[in-house]
Write a protein that holds these residues in place. Sequence first.
Motif, mmCIF file in Angstrom:
data_model
loop_
_atom_site.group_PDB
_atom_site.id
_atom_site.type_symbol
_atom_site.label_atom_id
_atom_site.label_comp_id
_atom_site.label_asym_id
_atom_site.label_seq_id
_atom_site.Cartn_x
_atom_site.Cartn_y
_atom_site.Cartn_z
ATOM 1 N N PHE A 1 31.726 -13.064 -12.273
ATOM 2 C CA PHE A 1 31.182 -13.138 -10.916
ATOM 3 C C PHE A 1 32.214 -13.828 -10.029
ATOM 4 O O PHE A 1 32.781 -14.854 -10.408
ATOM 5 N N HIS A 2 32.418 -13.246 -8.859
ATOM 6 C CA HIS A 2 33.461 -13.753 -7.972
ATOM 7 C C HIS A 2 32.904 -14.107 -6.604
ATOM 8 O O HIS A 2 31.930 -13.526 -6.137
ATOM 9 N N PHE A 3 33.583 -15.042 -5.956
ATOM 10 C CA PHE A 3 33.379 -15.268 -4.532
ATOM 11 C C PHE A 3 34.606 -15.959 -3.980
ATOM 12 O O PHE A 3 35.321 -16.645 -4.707
ATOM 13 N N ALA A 4 34.810 -15.799 -2.677
ATOM 14 C CA ALA A 4 36.019 -16.351 -2.060
ATOM 15 C C ALA A 4 35.836 -17.834 -1.741
ATOM 16 O O ALA A 4 34.743 -18.290 -1.406
ATOM 17 N N LEU A 5 36.938 -18.560 -1.856
ATOM 18 C CA LEU A 5 36.986 -19.949 -1.394
ATOM 19 C C LEU A 5 37.970 -19.976 -0.232
ATOM 20 O O LEU A 5 39.175 -19.807 -0.430
ATOM 21 N N TYR A 6 37.441 -20.141 0.968
ATOM 22 C CA TYR A 6 38.308 -20.187 2.154
ATOM 23 C C TYR A 6 38.662 -21.637 2.423
ATOM 24 O O TYR A 6 37.784 -22.496 2.521
ATOM 25 N N THR A 7 39.943 -21.919 2.559
ATOM 26 C CA THR A 7 40.362 -23.305 2.776
ATOM 27 C C THR A 7 40.888 -23.456 4.200
ATOM 28 O O THR A 7 41.412 -22.515 4.795
ATOM 29 N N ARG A 8 40.711 -24.674 4.682
ATOM 30 C CA ARG A 8 41.117 -24.911 6.078
ATOM 31 C C ARG A 8 42.569 -25.332 6.186
ATOM 32 O O ARG A 8 43.202 -25.121 7.176
ATOM 33 N N GLY A 9 43.098 -25.960 5.164
ATOM 34 C CA GLY A 9 44.424 -26.564 5.309
ATOM 35 C C GLY A 9 44.289 -27.876 6.048
ATOM 36 O O GLY A 9 43.217 -28.281 6.454
ATOM 37 N N GLY A 10 45.383 -28.548 6.243
ATOM 38 C CA GLY A 10 45.321 -29.786 7.023
ATOM 39 C C GLY A 10 45.018 -30.988 6.145
ATOM 40 O O GLY A 10 44.853 -30.884 4.938
ATOM 41 N N PRO A 11 44.970 -32.176 6.774
ATOM 42 C CA PRO A 11 44.865 -33.394 5.951
ATOM 43 C C PRO A 11 43.447 -33.714 5.490
ATOM 44 O O PRO A 11 43.262 -34.607 4.669
ATOM 45 N N ILE B 1 28.716 -23.263 -2.097
ATOM 46 C CA ILE B 1 28.555 -21.804 -2.172
ATOM 47 C C ILE B 1 27.326 -21.495 -3.014
ATOM 48 O O ILE B 1 27.249 -21.929 -4.167
ATOM 49 N N PRO B 2 26.363 -20.754 -2.464
ATOM 50 C CA PRO B 2 25.194 -20.419 -3.289
ATOM 51 C C PRO B 2 25.560 -19.400 -4.359
ATOM 52 O O PRO B 2 26.391 -18.520 -4.133
ATOM 53 N N PHE B 3 24.933 -19.518 -5.501
ATOM 54 C CA PHE B 3 25.200 -18.581 -6.593
ATOM 55 C C PHE B 3 24.741 -17.168 -6.248
ATOM 56 O O PHE B 3 25.217 -16.202 -6.838
ATOM 57 N N SER B 4 23.828 -17.056 -5.285
ATOM 58 C CA SER B 4 23.342 -15.722 -4.910
ATOM 59 C C SER B 4 24.419 -14.898 -4.220
ATOM 60 O O SER B 4 24.319 -13.684 -4.125
ATOM 61 N N LYS B 5 25.470 -15.560 -3.728
ATOM 62 C CA LYS B 5 26.530 -14.830 -3.024
ATOM 63 C C LYS B 5 27.574 -14.235 -3.962
ATOM 64 O O LYS B 5 28.420 -13.456 -3.543
ATOM 65 N N PHE B 6 27.563 -14.662 -5.200
ATOM 66 C CA PHE B 6 28.584 -14.171 -6.128
ATOM 67 C C PHE B 6 28.297 -12.721 -6.483
ATOM 68 O O PHE B 6 27.146 -12.337 -6.714
ATOM 69 N N TYR B 7 29.364 -11.911 -6.550
ATOM 70 C CA TYR B 7 29.185 -10.494 -6.886
ATOM 71 C C TYR B 7 29.806 -10.227 -8.252
ATOM 72 O O TYR B 7 30.792 -10.842 -8.637
ATOM 73 N N MET C 1 32.232 -27.771 -4.222
ATOM 74 C CA MET C 1 33.604 -28.147 -4.563
ATOM 75 C C MET C 1 34.177 -28.965 -3.419
ATOM 76 O O MET C 1 34.022 -28.592 -2.247
ATOM 77 N N ARG C 2 34.839 -30.043 -3.771
ATOM 78 C CA ARG C 2 35.559 -30.822 -2.751
ATOM 79 C C ARG C 2 37.035 -30.499 -2.933
ATOM 80 O O ARG C 2 37.624 -30.864 -3.962
ATOM 81 N N VAL C 3 37.606 -29.824 -1.960
ATOM 82 C CA VAL C 3 38.984 -29.337 -2.089
ATOM 83 C C VAL C 3 39.753 -29.617 -0.801
ATOM 84 O O VAL C 3 39.174 -29.857 0.262
ATOM 85 N N ARG C 4 41.046 -29.574 -0.962
ATOM 86 C CA ARG C 4 41.922 -29.648 0.204
ATOM 87 C C ARG C 4 42.971 -28.576 0.012
ATOM 88 O O ARG C 4 43.829 -28.687 -0.875
ATOM 89 N N GLY C 5 42.862 -27.528 0.768
ATOM 90 C CA GLY C 5 43.742 -26.387 0.564
ATOM 91 C C GLY C 5 44.839 -26.315 1.599
ATOM 92 O O GLY C 5 45.085 -27.267 2.349
ATOM 93 N N ASP C 6 45.496 -25.181 1.585
ATOM 94 C CA ASP C 6 46.608 -24.961 2.499
ATOM 95 C C ASP C 6 46.306 -23.844 3.480
ATOM 96 O O ASP C 6 47.224 -23.248 4.046
ATOM 97 N N GLY C 7 45.051 -23.547 3.671
ATOM 98 C CA GLY C 7 44.689 -22.493 4.618
ATOM 99 C C GLY C 7 44.596 -21.130 3.976
ATOM 100 O O GLY C 7 44.127 -20.180 4.597
ATOM 101 N N ARG C 8 45.033 -21.005 2.721
ATOM 102 C CA ARG C 8 44.972 -19.703 2.044
ATOM 103 C C ARG C 8 43.596 -19.507 1.424
ATOM 104 O O ARG C 8 42.824 -20.455 1.262
ATOM 105 N N SER C 9 43.329 -18.266 1.095
ATOM 106 C CA SER C 9 42.039 -17.943 0.467
ATOM 107 C C SER C 9 42.234 -17.840 -1.038
ATOM 108 O O SER C 9 43.223 -17.296 -1.507
ATOM 109 N N TYR C 10 41.277 -18.369 -1.755
ATOM 110 C CA TYR C 10 41.305 -18.309 -3.219
ATOM 111 C C TYR C 10 40.035 -17.624 -3.689
ATOM 112 O O TYR C 10 39.095 -17.439 -2.939
ATOM 113 N N MET C 11 40.047 -17.236 -4.973
ATOM 114 C CA MET C 11 38.875 -16.551 -5.527
ATOM 115 C C MET C 11 38.286 -17.440 -6.618
ATOM 116 O O MET C 11 38.996 -17.860 -7.529
ATOM 117 N N ILE C 12 36.994 -17.705 -6.507
ATOM 118 C CA ILE C 12 36.321 -18.458 -7.576
ATOM 119 C C ILE C 12 35.753 -17.445 -8.554
ATOM 120 O O ILE C 12 35.127 -16.469 -8.147
#
Lengths: 328, 294
Positions: B204-214, B221-227, B177-188
């Motif tokens: 199946f879920h996994f976290a999407l951690y975003t950095r924020g910033g410009p 994310i590998p599919f093996s990490k999804f729970y 995924m190519r994303v630009r977040g606000d530093g918050r964590s999201y759930m895929i």
Amino acid sequence: MWFSPSLILMLISIMSSVFLILSSPSLFISWLGLELNTLAFLPLMLVKKTSMSSEGSVKYFLTQTLASILIIISIVMFFLDLNNVGNSLLLVGLSIKLGAAPFHSWILSVAETLNWPVLFILLTVQKINPLFMLWNFSSYWGNVFDVIIIMSLVVGSLMGLIQTSTRLLMTFSSISHMGWLLISVSFDLWMGVLYFFIYMVVLLPVIMIFNIFNISYINEFFLMNFSLSKQILLFLSILSLGGLPPFLGFLPKWLILQVVVSMGWYFFSLIMILASLFTLFFYLRMTFTAFILGGSSLFETKIFYSLGNLNLFMLSLSILGLPLFLFV
Amino acid sequence: MHRFLTSNICAPSIWSRRINFPVVVPSSSFHEIRKNGYEDKNRKKVSPRQAIRDGLKELKNEIKNWTEEVKEGCTLDPIMGMPLPGEVDMQWCFNESIDFDHWVVTSDSDHNEGYSTSTLSVSPTGKGLFSGNLSTQLVRDGKVKKAGYCNFKSIRPQKSFKRDSFHNWSGYTHLVMRVRGDGRSYMITLGTAGYFDVNWNDQFHFALYTRGGPHWQISKIPFSKFYMTSRGRIQDMQEPVPLNRITSFGITASDKNNGPFRLEIDYVGLELDPSHKETSAYEQYKVPYFYAGY
């Protein structure tokens, strides 16, 4: 896993069901053998407890139970002297048990959920019982039986062309081979037995290699840690499964075609040859995808596996076994 | 006859067991009982004649879709659809021409269970924008104990004649995924509804951690990490994602922090990485029978 007492019990029960049907004096005892077969196969499907395997086992149970109900109703019809209805229901029930077209959808969704050893048992051992019962009644069905044979040949060959999953490819190949088996059984039991055993011998090394290298899709062939010069053995055995001379897989097809043509069934022989061409195409496509992409080096470490003795023996039998025709 | 049987014979035994979900199916319709979601109270009752007329209007389109499917099945070489290693195959591209009918945006305020709001729109840079305000404030009705989620997800793909289908992601190993977040964590969230109703709510879920910033980030994310979860509860028996049976893709914002959130998405894609051999990142210990998961 395979040496746990409970699984050995299930395997022995499956073998017992085969012997029960082969020696049964009546249709009811044969039905009992079919039920034992279904019952004993279910734990084998559930060795790996995932939601997919549970789903596959429930689907398998439901379809096999439906087929058994049809067979039991056909027994009642025979008892009431309604032989035509009984014969029709028996044919439909046994065709569902076999997974012959047009009753093949269940075997596709079940096959996707199975691991390779259990899939091999589903495609070979589980067919023995209904095939033997079909042989017993094959003279009573006539045209309906021919329709099932032609549909199995056509569906198995054409539907395999759009598949990328190796499990579904093997299942469609099995449906196509089922058409050949049904023809051989309608002529002579020993021809069917010969075809069946050669099919088992030819299918086993292919499935063993798929199991060792965990190949689920046709784009995974080039990911095998297996030198290309040895991979050719795998693909020659796949071509043997497709019935290409000079491999062992050609022998049963040759025998059956010879008998079919000598009986004057030219339309059948045409359908059989055309279906074989389509199946051979999708076997060849597996080979192409492997060798076209297999030249690139994707791995830094060159650790190559080598095949075990049993695998090599089965491969050599599959590739070099055609001279066995001298003993047929 | 059916109404007599269900209302007079079957129903009393159900009442005695104090089951209050609708087990008695109305005789005028055949439908599966839902195992999740909210009942549509404003649903209009349509007469059978009107339902037949509405169906016939769609028949022509559905036959056209079916013929196209058959043509595609006959002409398409499945080898062309196979993933090549190292390439990212885009599944969804978010730009000005995004079709919002393919996405469903929900939050807890939809059914009066919270005060969060969310929208899916086009950002000023021409990419997809999932934004809104997260609020963990509870609604004072005595029933809601937790609040604060916003979600958008794709609708389930359908074949001709409204048949439910799947996304077939078999052969791929990573979600990119190519994303630009606000530093918050999201759930895929990957929906993998099964054939039987016990599996309809498997996800199946996994976290999407975003950095924020410009700067944009590419999350691989590998599919093996999804729970695996079922109805939101993490399951004891974990298994790999069934990639040939994906029903939906969604992103949820529910990190228990009140305030606005903003996630820009450029694309969601898939990649095959041949060096990734892991099937599931979660070890399964063999436990005695009748322990968790059996």
